[in-house]
Design an enzyme around this catalytic site. Structure first.
Site, PDB file in Angstrom:
ATOM      1  N   ARG A  39       0.856  -1.188   0.000  1.00  0.00           N
ATOM      2  CA  ARG A  39       0.000   0.000   0.000  1.00  0.00           C
ATOM      3  C   ARG A  39       0.891   1.237   0.000  1.00  0.00           C
ATOM      4  NH1 ARG A  39      -3.235  -3.026  -1.450  1.00  0.00           N
ATOM      5  NH2 ARG A  39      -5.376  -3.406  -0.712  1.00  0.00           N
ATOM      6  N   GLU A  78      -2.384   7.766  -5.034  1.00  0.00           N
ATOM      7  CA  GLU A  78      -2.557   7.179  -6.376  1.00  0.00           C
ATOM      8  C   GLU A  78      -4.001   7.254  -6.870  1.00  0.00           C
ATOM      9  OE1 GLU A  78      -3.351   2.468  -5.773  1.00  0.00           O
ATOM     10  OE2 GLU A  78      -1.362   3.143  -5.202  1.00  0.00           O
ATOM     11  N   HIS A 126      -0.101  -0.108  -9.660  1.00  0.00           N
ATOM     12  CA  HIS A 126      -0.849  -1.016  -8.777  1.00  0.00           C
ATOM     13  C   HIS A 126      -1.382  -2.228  -9.548  1.00  0.00           C
ATOM     14  CE1 HIS A 126      -3.379  -1.013  -4.808  1.00  0.00           C
ATOM     15  NE2 HIS A 126      -3.037  -2.234  -5.174  1.00  0.00           N
TER      16      HIS A 126
END
Length: 351
Positions: free
Chosen positions: A260, A289, A321
């Site tokens: 994360r 993000e 991601h």
């Protein structure tokens, strides 16, 4: 006459799980459990359609992410599925509760995008969908190797038809000490893969598992040539890698984050890279993000204070991601989502 071979314990478990799942499916067929799936993308939709028939459930697929405006589409369903890309605030949870939702299953391992305290106050249950840890583990190893060999600058040079060797030589994993922060399912999978490379592996976790050399947080930072993060985001892990921690690391050390973004203080990381406090970083996740990753930002200015700076650094790799993004994870996530919803309905006596 056919020969007969005694079943192993693992075989008995497989038979039991098969019979259990078949029982749940057959009962679900009679009761027709309804599940609303929000933020469903095309590849997910295909798998949901396929598995919904196998599990005997009715699936309503909503392409748009869950919101206060479309929460009404869940009416008649006690169970809904949401994407990890959606932020579920208290007002949104209330809208879902008013629609009759009792169970929310997020199609992710983490749940930091959901206001858990608000959900608990409303009597709603939150579930996650565990998936194969191999996807993130493989990707983590790939990022380590890319950093060690300076792959980013090599690719950029080749694209310009510059085929000269890099000025800096690469390193081999067997000569490195890798520190794993978080020895859960993914952390353990990374450890298993690293065994084949012959490197020294250190681990830090509150709960010690078998097969790792556990050290303190500070010792891991001080001894590791590569530090990789595999812990959930919570109040006590927010910015767990900040200025103080980066200063503890070797100047030749590399940082990898596939967990994360907010585990790392991005400003502190930028400063550490600029001042050569560490040698490089690979980030599949990044603080702030949201609204950038998963979107085509080709023709718009990025409203992020550090992303462009990091992208311009030759010793930094940024990916949006996607460590989890594999076929196996897709099937695991959809299957576990449906199974979780069936288990919840079963706990209420509906299945």
């Amino acid at each position: 006459v056919q020969s007969w071979t005694p079943l192993r314990l693992a075989d008995y478990k497989m038979v039991f799980m098969y019979q259990r799942n078949e029982t749940i499916r057959s009962v679900a067929m009679k009761n027709k459990i309804d599940i609303t799936v929000f933020g469903c993308e095309s590849d997910e939709a295909a798998v949901f359609h396929k598995l919904s028939h196998e599990f005997g459930v009715t699936i309503s697929l909503i392409e748009e992410a869950v919101s206060e405006n479309n929460a009404k589409f869940a009416e008649g369903c006690q169970c809904v599925s949401v994407s990890h890309k959606a932020e579920l605030s208290e007002p949104l949870l209330l809208a879902l509760k008013n629609a009759g939702v009792k169970y929310i299953c997020t199609r992710s391992i983490g749940f930091n995008h959901i206001d858990i305290q608000a959900a608990e106050k409303m009597g709603m249950t939150i579930g996650t969908s565990p998936y194969s840890p191999g996807s993130v583990a493989d990707y983590t190893i790939m990022l380590m190797l890319m950093l060690m060999r300076g792959t980013k600058s090599v690719i950029h040079k080749v694209e310009k038809q510059d085929y000269c060797l890099n000025s800096l030589r690469g390193k081999e994993l067997r000569d490195m000490t890798v520190g794993i922060l978080g020895a859960g399912r993914i952390g353990q999978a990374v450890m298993e893969r690293l065994k084949g490379f012959g490197c020294t592996v250190l681990a830090y976790d509150r709960h010690h598992q078998v097969g790792a050399d556990y050290v303190s947080f500070c010792e891991l930072l001080q001894r590791s040539d590569i530090v990789t993060l595999h812990v959930p985001l919570a109040d006590d892990t927010f910015h767990m890698i900040g200025q103080k921690q980066l200063e503890m690391m070797k100047k030749e050390a590399l940082l990898v984050n596939t967990a994360r973004g907010a585990l790392v203080d991005t400003k502190a990381l930028v400063d550490a890279l600029k001042n050569k406090k560490i040698a490089g970083a690979a980030l599949d996740v990044m603080e702030g993000e949201e609204g950038i990753f998963y979107y085509d930002c080709t023709h718009k200015a990025l409203e992020h204070p550090f992303l462009s700076i990091l992208q311009r650094m030759p010793n930094v790799i940024i990916t949006p991601h996607i460590a989890y993004h594999t076929d196996r994870v897709l099937t695991d996530t959809v299957s576990n989502t449906i199974q979780n919803c069936l288990n919840f309905e079963r706990s209420l006596g509906n299945v």
